[in-house]
Structure formats: C-alpha cells, structure tokens
Design a protein around this motif. Structure first.
Motif, PDB file in Angstrom:
ATOM      1  N   GLN A  15      15.886  13.764  -2.020  1.00 21.91           N
ATOM      2  CA  GLN A  15      16.374  15.139  -1.876  1.00 21.91           C
ATOM      3  C   GLN A  15      17.885  15.269  -1.706  1.00 21.91           C
ATOM      4  O   GLN A  15      18.434  16.344  -1.866  1.00 21.91           O
ATOM      5  CB  GLN A  15      15.664  15.815  -0.697  1.00 21.91           C
ATOM      6  N   ARG A  16      18.568  14.180  -1.358  1.00 26.17           N
ATOM      7  CA  ARG A  16      20.023  14.224  -1.160  1.00 26.17           C
ATOM      8  C   ARG A  16      20.694  13.523  -2.335  1.00 26.17           C
ATOM      9  O   ARG A  16      20.546  12.326  -2.511  1.00 26.17           O
ATOM     10  CB  ARG A  16      20.410  13.552   0.153  1.00 26.17           C
ATOM     11  N   VAL A  17      21.434  14.304  -3.122  1.00 27.08           N
ATOM     12  CA  VAL A  17      22.015  13.761  -4.356  1.00 27.08           C
ATOM     13  C   VAL A  17      23.469  14.207  -4.500  1.00 27.08           C
ATOM     14  O   VAL A  17      23.809  15.352  -4.212  1.00 27.08           O
ATOM     15  CB  VAL A  17      21.170  14.170  -5.585  1.00 27.08           C
ATOM     16  N   ALA A  18      24.301  13.277  -4.921  1.00 29.34           N
ATOM     17  CA  ALA A  18      25.695  13.594  -5.243  1.00 29.34           C
ATOM     18  C   ALA A  18      25.832  13.665  -6.753  1.00 29.34           C
ATOM     19  O   ALA A  18      25.243  12.862  -7.481  1.00 29.34           O
ATOM     20  CB  ALA A  18      26.628  12.519  -4.677  1.00 29.34           C
ATOM     21  N   VAL A  71      23.755   9.736   0.554  1.00 31.20           N
ATOM     22  CA  VAL A  71      22.863  10.353  -0.427  1.00 31.20           C
ATOM     23  C   VAL A  71      21.784   9.359  -0.851  1.00 31.20           C
ATOM     24  O   VAL A  71      21.939   8.151  -0.680  1.00 31.20           O
ATOM     25  CB  VAL A  71      23.639  10.839  -1.675  1.00 31.20           C
ATOM     26  N   ASP A  72      20.707   9.905  -1.408  1.00 26.88           N
ATOM     27  CA  ASP A  72      19.613   9.080  -1.929  1.00 26.88           C
ATOM     28  C   ASP A  72      19.923   8.541  -3.321  1.00 26.88           C
ATOM     29  O   ASP A  72      19.477   7.465  -3.688  1.00 26.88           O
ATOM     30  CB  ASP A  72      18.317   9.899  -2.006  1.00 26.88           C
ATOM     31  N   TRP A  73      20.663   9.321  -4.111  1.00 29.69           N
ATOM     32  CA  TRP A  73      20.988   8.926  -5.474  1.00 29.69           C
ATOM     33  C   TRP A  73      22.196   9.696  -5.967  1.00 29.69           C
ATOM     34  O   TRP A  73      22.619  10.661  -5.338  1.00 29.69           O
ATOM     35  CB  TRP A  73      19.797   9.069  -6.408  1.00 29.69           C
ATOM     36  N   VAL A  74      22.741   9.231  -7.094  1.00 30.03           N
ATOM     37  CA  VAL A  74      23.970   9.805  -7.647  1.00 30.03           C
ATOM     38  C   VAL A  74      23.769  10.089  -9.132  1.00 30.03           C
ATOM     39  O   VAL A  74      23.179   9.272  -9.850  1.00 30.03           O
ATOM     40  CB  VAL A  74      25.162   8.829  -7.464  1.00 30.03           C
ATOM     41  N   ARG A  97      20.266   4.072  -6.477  1.00 27.39           N
ATOM     42  CA  ARG A  97      19.829   4.787  -7.685  1.00 27.39           C
ATOM     43  C   ARG A  97      21.000   5.575  -8.256  1.00 27.39           C
ATOM     44  O   ARG A  97      21.579   6.424  -7.573  1.00 27.39           O
ATOM     45  CB  ARG A  97      18.675   5.732  -7.368  1.00 27.39           C
ATOM     46  N   VAL A  98      21.316   5.308  -9.534  1.00 26.72           N
ATOM     47  CA  VAL A  98      22.419   5.999 -10.208  1.00 26.72           C
ATOM     48  C   VAL A  98      21.969   6.405 -11.601  1.00 26.72           C
ATOM     49  O   VAL A  98      21.453   5.589 -12.363  1.00 26.72           O
ATOM     50  CB  VAL A  98      23.678   5.102 -10.303  1.00 26.72           C
ATOM     51  N   TRP A  99      22.208   7.669 -11.935  1.00 23.96           N
ATOM     52  CA  TRP A  99      21.841   8.226 -13.232  1.00 23.96           C
ATOM     53  C   TRP A  99      23.136   8.602 -13.955  1.00 23.96           C
ATOM     54  O   TRP A  99      23.882   9.454 -13.487  1.00 23.96           O
ATOM     55  CB  TRP A  99      20.997   9.464 -13.027  1.00 23.96           C
ATOM     56  N   MET A 100      23.407   7.964 -15.090  1.00 26.19           N
ATOM     57  CA  MET A 100      24.559   8.320 -15.909  1.00 26.19           C
ATOM     58  C   MET A 100      24.124   9.365 -16.921  1.00 26.19           C
ATOM     59  O   MET A 100      23.314   9.085 -17.816  1.00 26.19           O
ATOM     60  CB  MET A 100      25.134   7.077 -16.601  1.00 26.19           C
ATOM     61  N   HIS A 101      24.635  10.566 -16.790  1.00 27.29           N
ATOM     62  CA  HIS A 101      24.238  11.714 -17.602  1.00 27.29           C
ATOM     63  C   HIS A 101      24.613  11.508 -19.071  1.00 27.29           C
ATOM     64  O   HIS A 101      25.697  11.010 -19.383  1.00 27.29           O
ATOM     65  CB  HIS A 101      24.916  12.975 -17.068  1.00 27.29           C
ATOM     66  N   ARG A 102      23.699  11.902 -19.960  1.00 31.23           N
ATOM     67  CA  ARG A 102      23.993  11.847 -21.387  1.00 31.23           C
ATOM     68  C   ARG A 102      23.103  12.821 -22.133  1.00 31.23           C
ATOM     69  O   ARG A 102      21.891  12.778 -22.029  1.00 31.23           O
ATOM     70  CB  ARG A 102      23.753  10.439 -21.929  1.00 31.23           C
ATOM     71  N   GLY A 103      23.744  13.693 -22.886  1.00 32.09           N
ATOM     72  CA  GLY A 103      23.038  14.599 -23.777  1.00 32.09           C
ATOM     73  C   GLY A 103      23.150  14.077 -25.197  1.00 32.09           C
ATOM     74  O   GLY A 103      23.012  12.874 -25.431  1.00 32.09           O
TER      75      GLY A 103
END
Length: 158
Positions: A15-18, A71-74, A97-103
């Motif tokens: 629930q806590r995300v940067a 945070v829990d993830w970024v 946990r890290v998510w690199m955004h990509r469209g």
C-alpha cells in the motif's frame, strides 16, 4: 522468474509506494498519471522528484530516503538514464520491489538498472504500468497491456 500477472499482484498488494519522476508540469507525464491513479485507488503514494517541493497538490520528496516511514515498492517514471541511480538507492534502502514504467516507447526501462536490481535481490518489473493490472486497471490500460505484451514492452515473466 514468475509470471508478470503474479508479480504485479504482489507489487499492488503493497500500500505504500513511491513514484519517481512525478513532474511539476503534469501534461503528458506517465509518472503523474500513475501517481494519480494509485492515489485515487487508495494507495499511500509519495511523489519523488529532486527538483520539486510539491506536485499534484501533495508534498514531493527529493529522494527515496526522505519519504517518512519508507515504502513497500517504487515505480520508476524517469528517463532510462537515471533509472540506475534510483535502483541503487532502492538497494541501499532495502526496497525489494521496483517497477520501471514503460508504455509504447522506451519508457523508464534500463537494462543496467534491471540487472543491478536483480543482482541485489530486488524483484524488478521492467516494463508495463501498474495501471494495466487490477485493482488499478481501466479498460484502456488493459487493452494496452494486451498489445504491449505482444510487442515485448510488457514482460511475460519477471
């Protein structure tokens, strides 16, 4: 490696995300859209931008270490050239946990950042968007997920 849908569910359970790269000028910035969607869906979300004190009417933190309580993830929503520095900061802070955004374009994905994160025990999603998966998804993002999985911009396994 695990299936993308399973990895996304594990990320979205936190629930806590940067969100890094949230801009003071939100027009056309994917990181702002992600930030707002997560906020609308009830996540405790923190904007990170070294050049801003507030964005989208909320306080903005200059780095991940400044976020109170961690945070829990970024979500990395910056240019790929800066993704590795963010990944290093995540490793230093113990963020797993890290998510690199990509469209449809290159987005924030950096192979060097992904490799560094994985080498340091971080689960890395290198593509796609949290808004493509429930409970944050909408029909448009779900359609994009289908197409971008075919093109490789959304990974099948992470």
């Amino acid at each position: 490696m695990q299936a993308m849908k399973q990895a996304a569910a594990e990320f979205l359970a936190g629930q806590r995300v940067a969100v890094s790269g949230v801009s003071r000028k939100p027009q056309g910035h994917g990181s702002n859209a992600v930030y707002l969607r997560l906020r609308e869906r009830g996540y405790q979300v923190f904007a990170v931008n070294p050049n801003a004190d507030d964005v989208e009417g909320d306080p903005c933190y200059h780095d991940l270490a400044s976020v109170p309580g961690g945070v829990d993830w970024v979500v990395i929503g910056t240019k790929p050239e800066t993704a590795e520095a963010t990944m290093r900061e995540c490793a230093d802070l113990g963020i797993k946990r890290v998510w690199m955004h990509r469209g449809p374009g290159p987005g924030s994905v950096s192979k060097a950042a992904a490799d560094y994160g994985r080498h340091h025990g971080i689960t890395v999603i290198d593509g796609g968007c949290p808004c493509m998966f429930d409970p944050t998804a909408d029909p448009g993002h779900k359609a994009m997920r289908f197409v971008l999985t075919l093109t490789g911009n959304v990974p099948r396994r992470v």
